[in-house]
Design an enzyme around this catalytic site. Structure first.
Site, short mmCIF file in Angstrom:
data_model
loop_
_atom_site.label_atom_id
_atom_site.label_comp_id
_atom_site.label_asym_id
_atom_site.label_seq_id
_atom_site.Cartn_x
_atom_site.Cartn_y
_atom_site.Cartn_z
N GLY A 11 0.81 -1.22 0.00
CA GLY A 11 0.00 0.00 0.00
C GLY A 11 0.84 1.26 0.00
O GLY A 11 0.60 2.18 0.79
N ARG A 14 0.82 6.00 -1.79
CA ARG A 14 0.50 7.31 -1.20
C ARG A 14 0.63 7.25 0.31
O ARG A 14 0.87 6.20 0.90
CB ARG A 14 -0.92 7.73 -1.58
CG ARG A 14 -2.00 6.76 -1.12
CD ARG A 14 -3.37 7.24 -1.53
NE ARG A 14 -4.42 6.35 -1.03
CZ ARG A 14 -5.72 6.62 -1.12
NH1 ARG A 14 -6.12 7.74 -1.69
NH2 ARG A 14 -6.61 5.78 -0.63
N ASP A 63 -3.46 -7.34 -4.53
CA ASP A 63 -4.37 -7.22 -3.40
C ASP A 63 -3.80 -8.10 -2.29
O ASP A 63 -3.74 -9.31 -2.42
CB ASP A 63 -5.76 -7.71 -3.82
CG ASP A 63 -6.77 -7.71 -2.68
OD1 ASP A 63 -6.38 -7.44 -1.53
OD2 ASP A 63 -7.96 -7.99 -2.93
N VAL A 64 -3.38 -7.49 -1.19
CA VAL A 64 -2.68 -8.25 -0.15
C VAL A 64 -3.57 -9.29 0.51
O VAL A 64 -3.07 -10.22 1.16
CB VAL A 64 -2.08 -7.33 0.92
CG1 VAL A 64 -1.00 -6.44 0.32
CG2 VAL A 64 -3.15 -6.51 1.62
N ASN A 90 1.82 -2.16 5.40
CA ASN A 90 1.20 -0.84 5.54
C ASN A 90 -0.21 -0.77 4.94
O ASN A 90 -1.00 0.08 5.33
CB ASN A 90 2.10 0.21 4.87
CG ASN A 90 1.43 1.56 4.78
OD1 ASN A 90 1.29 2.27 5.77
ND2 ASN A 90 1.00 1.94 3.58
N SER A 139 -2.29 1.17 14.79
CA SER A 139 -2.88 2.46 15.10
C SER A 139 -3.20 2.53 16.59
O SER A 139 -3.33 1.49 17.25
CB SER A 139 -4.16 2.67 14.28
OG SER A 139 -4.88 3.81 14.73
N TYR A 153 -12.05 -0.87 11.79
CA TYR A 153 -10.64 -0.45 11.73
C TYR A 153 -9.97 -0.64 13.09
O TYR A 153 -8.86 -1.16 13.18
CB TYR A 153 -10.58 1.01 11.29
CG TYR A 153 -9.19 1.57 11.12
CD1 TYR A 153 -8.46 1.33 9.97
CD2 TYR A 153 -8.63 2.40 12.10
CE1 TYR A 153 -7.19 1.87 9.80
CE2 TYR A 153 -7.37 2.94 11.95
CZ TYR A 153 -6.65 2.68 10.79
OH TYR A 153 -5.40 3.20 10.64
N LYS A 157 -6.76 -3.14 13.83
CA LYS A 157 -5.45 -2.64 14.24
C LYS A 157 -5.01 -3.25 15.57
O LYS A 157 -3.81 -3.46 15.80
CB LYS A 157 -5.47 -1.11 14.32
CG LYS A 157 -5.60 -0.45 12.95
CD LYS A 157 -4.47 -0.86 12.01
CE LYS A 157 -4.50 -0.13 10.67
NZ LYS A 157 -3.40 -0.51 9.78
#
Length: 244
Positions: A11, A14, A63-64, A90, A139, A153, A157
């Site tokens: 990823g 960006r 695509d991981v 990432n 995160s 999310y 994480k």
């Protein structure tokens, strides 16, 4: 003559992934840019790296969360460079849906990319990594920061931190595995936040600012370096000091 080191950042077209690619290139690593949708951004990053640094750059679409695509990606890297020294997991997504709105498919997709993707990629890379480091990008969500609008999310994480400890055990003693738990950062993921909310959250940070991707990238490079040779199985928090 020692082989030039190679890093794969998933990823990485960006955001923090992009900044991490640039930082590793600055340090003389050959870099592998992985993307799933942003091929134009990936090509622009490749051009920037080749213009500014004397390193080799490989771009691979994958695509991981798809094991076959990850296997193909790793095979391409080995064919090009013969080895992989550093993996940075990432790649990540978030849907920003509250408890009542998020669909089961969205929830599953977040876990597939953020957790299972890191597992798949780590397992495939470790087959070729005689000695090296794996760094998972986690995160502070779900631990220091409560964000009920992105519970998928948050859970992913936290799961990534558990995966970090387990992989450190599974891959000992020659592969170190650590994670970085990032707080607020100036990335596309946060670009749509309201100014009032940004101001409110910034007031809770001791350093009174969101992290720049380059600041996170430097920490990632530290964990990949010999200077962190005795850090293993840990999650390092990078949030500027958050009192929320």
């Amino acid at each position: 003559m020692a082989k030039e080191k190679v890093v794969l950042v998933t990823g990485s077209s960006r955001g923090i992934g992009k900044a991490t690619i640039i930082e590793f290139a600055r340090k003389g690593y050959n870099v592998v840019i992985n993307y799933f949708k942003n091929n134009i951004e990936a090509e622009l990053l490749k051009e920037k790296i080749e213009k500014n640094y004397k390193v080799k750059v490989l771009i691979v679409k994958a695509d991981v969360s798809n094991e076959d695509e990850v296997k193909s990606m790793i095979e391409q890297i080995i064919e090009e460079f013969d080895h992989i020294d550093v993996l940075v997991n990432n790649a990540g997504i978030v849907y920003d849906r509250n408890f009542e709105e998020i669909t089961i498919d969205e929830f599953k997709r977040t876990l597939e990319v953020n957790v299972i993707g890191a597992f798949i990629t780590s397992r495939q890379v470790s087959k070729y990594m005689k000695k090296g480091t794996i760094i998972n990008i986690s995160s502070t969500n779900g631990t220091k920061v409560v964000s009920p609008e992105c519970l998928d999310y948050n859970i992913s994480k936290i799961g990534l931190q558990s995966l970090t400890r387990d992989l450190a055990f599974q891959l000992k003693p020659h592969i170190r595995v650590n994670a970085i738990a990032i707080g607020w950062a100036n990335t596309d993921m946060n670009k749509d936040l309201s100014q009032d909310y940004i101001a409110s959250e910034t007031s809770k940070i001791y350093l009174e600012k969101f992290a720049e991707p380059s600041e996170v990238a430097r920490a990632i490079c530290f964990l990949a370096s010999d200077e962190s040779s005795y850090i293993n199985g840990e999650t390092i928090v990078i949030d500027g000091g958050y009192a929320g």
